[in-house]
Design an enzyme around this catalytic site. Structure first.
Site, PDB file in Angstrom:
ATOM      1  N   ASP A   1      63.084  74.588  31.327  1.00 25.14           N
ATOM      2  CA  ASP A   1      62.197  73.773  30.485  1.00 25.14           C
ATOM      3  C   ASP A   1      60.989  73.189  31.217  1.00 25.14           C
ATOM      4  O   ASP A   1      59.948  72.953  30.619  1.00 25.14           O
ATOM      5  CB  ASP A   1      63.004  72.624  29.852  1.00 25.14           C
ATOM      6  CG  ASP A   1      63.778  71.801  30.879  1.00 25.14           C
ATOM      7  OD1 ASP A   1      63.645  72.071  32.082  1.00 25.14           O
ATOM      8  OD2 ASP A   1      64.530  70.890  30.473  1.00 25.14           O
ATOM      9  N   HIS A   2      61.091  72.999  32.529  1.00 26.42           N
ATOM     10  CA  HIS A   2      60.030  72.272  33.230  1.00 26.42           C
ATOM     11  C   HIS A   2      58.845  73.141  33.653  1.00 26.42           C
ATOM     12  O   HIS A   2      57.788  72.611  33.971  1.00 26.42           O
ATOM     13  CB  HIS A   2      60.599  71.596  34.480  1.00 26.42           C
ATOM     14  CG  HIS A   2      61.289  70.299  34.200  1.00 26.42           C
ATOM     15  ND1 HIS A   2      62.401  70.206  33.403  1.00 26.42           N
ATOM     16  CD2 HIS A   2      61.031  69.036  34.622  1.00 26.42           C
ATOM     17  CE1 HIS A   2      62.788  68.939  33.355  1.00 26.42           C
ATOM     18  NE2 HIS A   2      61.972  68.212  34.082  1.00 26.42           N
TER      19      HIS A   2
ATOM     20  N   ASP B   1      68.649  65.427  36.498  1.00 30.72           N
ATOM     21  CA  ASP B   1      67.413  64.973  35.878  1.00 30.72           C
ATOM     22  C   ASP B   1      67.638  63.534  35.449  1.00 30.72           C
ATOM     23  O   ASP B   1      68.696  63.203  34.907  1.00 30.72           O
ATOM     24  CB  ASP B   1      67.069  65.838  34.655  1.00 30.72           C
ATOM     25  CG  ASP B   1      65.685  65.512  34.146  1.00 30.72           C
ATOM     26  OD1 ASP B   1      64.748  66.254  34.474  1.00 30.72           O
ATOM     27  OD2 ASP B   1      65.531  64.497  33.448  1.00 30.72           O
TER      28      ASP B   1
ATOM     29  N   ARG C   1      57.751  58.321  30.232  1.00 29.67           N
ATOM     30  CA  ARG C   1      57.183  57.912  31.511  1.00 29.67           C
ATOM     31  C   ARG C   1      55.673  57.994  31.475  1.00 29.67           C
ATOM     32  O   ARG C   1      55.129  58.897  30.866  1.00 29.67           O
ATOM     33  CB  ARG C   1      57.669  58.880  32.581  1.00 29.67           C
ATOM     34  CG  ARG C   1      58.409  58.191  33.663  1.00 29.67           C
ATOM     35  CD  ARG C   1      59.135  59.156  34.553  1.00 29.67           C
ATOM     36  NE  ARG C   1      60.501  58.665  34.650  1.00 29.67           N
ATOM     37  CZ  ARG C   1      61.485  59.326  35.200  1.00 29.67           C
ATOM     38  NH1 ARG C   1      61.274  60.515  35.705  1.00 29.67           N
ATOM     39  NH2 ARG C   1      62.675  58.785  35.251  1.00 29.67           N
TER      40      ARG C   1
ATOM     41  N   SER D   1      62.109  59.916  38.955  1.00 32.23           N
ATOM     42  CA  SER D   1      62.846  61.167  38.810  1.00 32.23           C
ATOM     43  C   SER D   1      64.051  61.283  39.734  1.00 32.23           C
ATOM     44  O   SER D   1      64.199  60.560  40.710  1.00 32.23           O
ATOM     45  CB  SER D   1      61.866  62.305  39.071  1.00 32.23           C
ATOM     46  OG  SER D   1      62.506  63.386  39.674  1.00 32.23           O
TER      47      SER D   1
ATOM     48  N   ARG E   1      64.531  64.066  41.351  1.00 31.75           N
ATOM     49  CA  ARG E   1      64.233  65.199  42.251  1.00 31.75           C
ATOM     50  C   ARG E   1      64.588  64.878  43.698  1.00 31.75           C
ATOM     51  O   ARG E   1      64.084  63.933  44.290  1.00 31.75           O
ATOM     52  CB  ARG E   1      62.770  65.608  42.105  1.00 31.75           C
ATOM     53  CG  ARG E   1      61.779  64.540  42.460  1.00 31.75           C
ATOM     54  CD  ARG E   1      60.363  64.925  42.040  1.00 31.75           C
ATOM     55  NE  ARG E   1      60.160  64.720  40.621  1.00 31.75           N
ATOM     56  CZ  ARG E   1      59.043  64.246  40.080  1.00 31.75           C
ATOM     57  NH1 ARG E   1      57.996  63.975  40.824  1.00 31.75           N
ATOM     58  NH2 ARG E   1      58.959  64.067  38.762  1.00 31.75           N
TER      59      ARG E   1
HETATM   60  C1  MIC Z   1      60.826  63.763  35.096  1.00 31.89           C
HETATM   61  O1  MIC Z   1      60.885  63.410  33.937  1.00 31.89           O
HETATM   62  O2  MIC Z   1      60.219  63.116  35.963  1.00 31.89           O
HETATM   63  C2  MIC Z   1      61.533  65.008  35.512  1.00 31.89           C
HETATM   64  C3  MIC Z   1      60.525  66.006  35.863  1.00 31.89           C
HETATM   65  O3  MIC Z   1      62.266  65.501  34.425  1.00 31.89           O
HETATM   66  C4  MIC Z   1      62.437  64.678  36.663  1.00 31.89           C
HETATM   67  C5  MIC Z   1      63.111  65.807  37.264  1.00 31.89           C
HETATM   68  C6  MIC Z   1      62.293  66.560  38.217  1.00 31.89           C
HETATM   69  O4  MIC Z   1      61.478  66.005  38.935  1.00 31.89           O
HETATM   70  O5  MIC Z   1      62.525  67.748  38.303  1.00 31.89           O
HETATM   71  C7  MIC Z   1      63.508  63.658  36.371  1.00 31.89           C
HETATM   72  O6  MIC Z   1      63.279  62.839  35.545  1.00 31.89           O
HETATM   73  O7  MIC Z   1      64.535  63.637  37.044  1.00 31.89           O
HETATM   74 FE1  SF4 Z   2      61.095  67.017  30.616  1.00 31.26          FE
HETATM   75 FE2  SF4 Z   2      61.586  64.895  32.162  1.00 31.26          FE
HETATM   76 FE3  SF4 Z   2      59.627  64.874  30.328  1.00 31.26          FE
HETATM   77 FE4  SF4 Z   2      62.097  64.867  29.537  1.00 31.26          FE
HETATM   78  S1  SF4 Z   2      61.095  63.273  30.722  1.00 31.26           S
HETATM   79  S2  SF4 Z   2      60.462  66.111  28.687  1.00 31.26           S
HETATM   80  S3  SF4 Z   2      63.093  66.157  31.060  1.00 31.26           S
HETATM   81  S4  SF4 Z   2      59.762  66.144  32.161  1.00 31.26           S
END
Ligand code: MIC
Ligand code: SF4
Length: 790
Positions: free
Chosen positions: A100-101, A165, A486, A681, A683
């Site tokens: 999805d990312h 995630d 976010r 995140s 990550r």
């Molecule tokens: C996000 O919303 O910041 C992400 C991208 O989904 C991250 C995960 C990532 O950095 O791969 C998260 O929220 O954990």
């Molecule tokens: Fe994707 Fe993270 Fe955004 Fe949700 S918050 S849509 S998992 S990047």
């Protein structure tokens, strides 16, 4: 409880184990001899050793046995690379991977998806073959966003899921404790080790009253974030509760109806007993399971370990609508353990009256700066936020349920009926293929397009900077409004001057029509095509599709029966994937006279430490992604990003470049940071990169939970100032000694500071390492420790 009910419709042999969970709870209850709240019940029913486990909220480390693991493509690569080094031939616990990312929003759905499949071929091939090999369910690109797929298919009441995630808590909408972790934690569970979590405190939030009009479930969490701030949930599970009337009692007992609903609704409810169930909704029962999911999802923004709601009738409805009625029925038989015990206690209690809750808009730059809509226009003026709304974006894992889409479409339709369309640009990201197909069938999608919207792929897209945005230049101040969760600086479009606000999909659509941040749909009028004034009607929409969900295209790949022939390949020349080399163990000595790579000032989120957007493509290649290390952090020495002093050469250079230079010269280094370092995140790249480039310790005023664990797992030292005021005593050009030989459970560690000018002084540092975690540091990483034991 003896029944064999499958966890989901995809896997034949994974069952829900309410019997075992209930036995574990009996053991724990006999020991603790007090009422338990629901969060505790979920955790304790999953204890590895209910008899021996020490249990003290906020103190003990719980060893848990989660029911499942879920990974998204940007974090799965590193998780699977780590799992591969464990040398097992299959995952020990049910696991899924979701693509999805990595899909960038450019022109819209199908084309963007095709392009992504082409660009990311190597990564998708790696993931799909590794999933086939190790018995992992694989959701192909186009299937949708991990959290939406989990809610639609895998979440169940009382379950425990970990996901790589931070928005994994979305599963709380079905009464599951769904917790965001780093990849290395996921690997533990895939490899059948118990998963460790510091026993969370529990914040209770009591909901009274009822949502109505323009106020949406999103507003609950926007308000809670405003109250608790981005670090208010750290180390805690947020447990919501409220008066939840038993539906069977409700539909036949008029006295309860009269007692608990407002006068004007009685007439409706008394006429039609079906409606009684619907309108009784005091607090909880009035909110759909997907609405509850939204609230839990964005709990990540206050740093909460997860958020949960007790099992209720609305969850049952959602399970039934998503072809899991058997799970709903099974949960009903276990219902007494799917809510808090009478008299259960919370570490903190907040009460929120939904009848008084106003729609909120949070931001810019931080999700906890909440403003009620009635004061928003004023705030825009006072703060000089750009007044014109450039883009409205709905969807994302936070807000893309059928209900969200229907409500949003009802507002767009209202505008269209008055002959007007979106003034600002407008995008829609459906959360899953199922949602996309269903709204295409039921017409909401067409409404959005008629309204002037672009329907993007079922993916993260602009939420994570996968957005080829062209309407403003980089550096140009502008405002965007989304239904995402976010809004850190630069997150959506890489432009630090973009003022990004988050709110409900309803307000996004309303303000998109006006094209202005000054518009309040509750009080302000719009002009129709003939210049006549009108007011938008409050949104309406079904929680669940009346004709059921349309599954759309089949996007799931089940692991094959015979997995032995599957090959997983990583080309040594790849710039996107790199096999991991084990980190060096600690040499057993104190570390003397090392530099502070950067003293980071203010907010340092994982987006500052390891930026997403264009860097997402290197998530499987540690060396390449390390070139983004801390490039967004602000250096206290000059107030700038990505410009630090190399003490060996005297030059000012980019953070990764200086770190690489130190590494080459055999010099270890530390980072100094402020409050809630690593917020955002899950990550683990944000921890792997400093480890890879020769970092020893990260010293801060405080950490976000997932990031702190990630650092420990990779063999770094996350340390905090015993006295937060000591942060101010350290200067960017100081050198430090880290007396690592002092590392012991519950004991501080000394940092000796050698200022550039002035006398040497000592600073006591704290940490939260337990015995086992100290081994990770000694062995170089948790993975090394696992390899030694095997
Ligand atoms: C996000 O919303 O910041 C992400 C991208 O989904 C991250 C995960 C990532 O950095 O791969 C998260 O929220 O954990
Ligand atoms: Fe994707 Fe993270 Fe955004 Fe949700 S918050 S849509 S998992 S990047």
């Amino acid at each position: 409880l003896d029944r064999k009910v499958r966890q989901n419709n995809w896997e034949q042999n994974n069952f829900i184990n309410y019997k075992k969970m209930s036995e574990n709870l009996d053991v724990v209850r006999a020991r603790l001899n007090r009422p338990l709240n629901y969060a505790e019940k979920i955790l304790y029913s999953h204890l590895d050793d209910p008899h021996g486990q020490e249990i003290e909220r906020g103190k003990s480390y719980l060893k848990l046995r989660p029911d499942r693991v879920a990974c998204q493509d940007a974090t799965a690569q590193m998780a699977i690379l780590q799992f591969m080094s464990a040398g097992m031939d299959a995952v020990a616990n049910p696991t899924t991977v979701h693509c999805d990312h990595l899909i960038e929003a450019q022109v819209g759905g199908a084309k963007d998806l095709a392009r992504a499949i082409n660009i990311n071929k190597e990564v998708y091939d790696f993931l799909s073959s590794a999933c086939a090999k190790y018995n992992i369910g694989f959701w192909k690109p186009g299937s949708g966003i991990i959290h939406q797929i989990i809610l639609e298919n895998y979440a169940f009441p009382g379950g425990l899921l970990i996901g790589t995630d931070s928005h994994t808590p979305n599963g709380g909408g079905l009464g599951m404790a769904a917790i965001g972790v780093g990849g290395a934690d996921a690997v533990d569970v895939m490899a059948n080790l118990p998963w460790e979590l510091k026993a969370p405190k529990v914040i209770g939030i009591k909901l009274t009253g009822q949502l109505s009009g323009w106020t949406a479930p999103k507003d609950i969490i926007l308000k809670v974030a405003d109250i608790l701030t981005v670090k208010g949930g750290t180390g805690a599970i947020v447990e919501y509760f409220g008066k939840s009337l038993n539906p069977f009692v409700a539909s036949c007992t008029i006295t309860i109806v009269l007692y608990s609903i407002q006068q004007h609704e009685c007439a409706i409810t008394l006429r039609d007993s079906q409606l009684i169930k619907y309108h009784l909704g005091s607090g909880l029962d009035g909110i759909s399971a997907t609405g509850l999911g939204t609230v839990c999802n964005m709990g990540a923004e206050i740093g909460a370990t997860t958020s949960v709601f007790p099992f209720n009738d609305r969850m049952y409805d959602y399970l039934a609508a998503t072809k899991r009625k058997d799970i709903g029925d099974f949960a009903r038989t276990y219902a007494k353990e799917l809510r808090a015990d009478e008299g259960a206690e919370y570490d903190q209690l907040i009460e929120l009256n939904l009848s008084e809750l106003e729609p909120h808009i949070n931001g810019p730059f931080t999700p906890d700066l909440g403003t009620p809509i009635s004061k928003f226009s004023q705030a825009v003026k006072e703060n000089g936020w750009p007044e014109e709304l450039k883009v409205g974006l709905i969807g994302s894992c936070t807000n893309s349920s059928y209900e969200d889409m229907s409500r949003a479409a009802s507002i767009a339709r209202d505008a269209l009926d008055h002959g007007i369309k979106a003034k600002a640009a407008f995008t829609v990201t459906p959360g899953s293929e199922q949602i996309r197909a269903t709204i295409a069938r039921d017409g909401q999608l067409q409404t959005f397009e008629e309204f002037g919207g672009i329907v993007l792929a079922n993916a993260c897209g602009p939420c994570i900077g996968q957005w080829d945005r062209n309407d403003v230049k980089k550096g140009e101040a502008n405002s965007i409004l989304s239904s995402y969760n976010r809004n850190f600086t630069g997150r959506n479009d890489g432009n630090p001057a973009t003022h990004s606000f988050v709110t409900s999909p309803d307000l996004v659509v309303a303000l998109t029509i006006a094209g202005s941040l000054h518009f309040n749909p509750l009080t302000d009028k719009l002009k129709d095509k003939d210049g006549k004034e009108f007011m938008l009607k409050p949104p309406t929409g079904n929680g669940l599709p009346a004709n059921g969900y349309d599954p759309g295209q089949d996007t799931y790949q089940a692991p094959p029966k015979d997995r032995s022939a599957v090959q997983v390949q990583v080309a040594p020349t790849s710039d996107r994937l790199q096999v991991l080399e084990p980190f060096q163990p600690w040499d057993g000595k104190d570390v003397k006279d090392i530099p502070i790579l950067i003293k980071a000032q203010g907010k340092t989120t994982t987006d500052h430490i390891s930026m997403a957007g264009p860097w997402l493509k290197y998530r499987g290649h540690l060396d390449n992604i390390s070139n983004n290390m801390l490039i967004g952090a602000i250096n206290e020495a000059n107030g700038e990003a990505n410009k630090i002093h190399n003490f060996t050469t005297g030059d000012w250079d980019a953070v990764p470049a200086v770190a690489r230079d130190y590494k080459k010269k055999g010099i270890k280094w530390v980072v100094v940071g402020d409050w809630n370092y690593g917020e955002g995140s899950s990550r683990e790249h944000a921890a792997l990169e400093p480890r890879h480039l020769g970092g020893l310790a990260i010293i801060t005023r405080s950490f976000a939970r997932i990031h702190e664990t990630n650092l420990k797992k990779q063999g770094m030292l996350p340390l905090t100032f015993a006295d937060p005021a000591d942060y101010d005593k350290i200067k960017p050009d100081d050198k430090v000694d880290i007396l690592a030989t002092q590392l012991a459970v519950g004991k501080p560690i000394t940092m000796v500071v050698h200022p550039k000018e002035g006398k040497t002084f000592e600073v006591p540092l704290q940490h939260t390492f337990n015995e086992a975690q100290i081994e990770w540091f000694k062995n170089g990483s948790a993975l090394n420790t696992m390899a030694i034991r095997a």
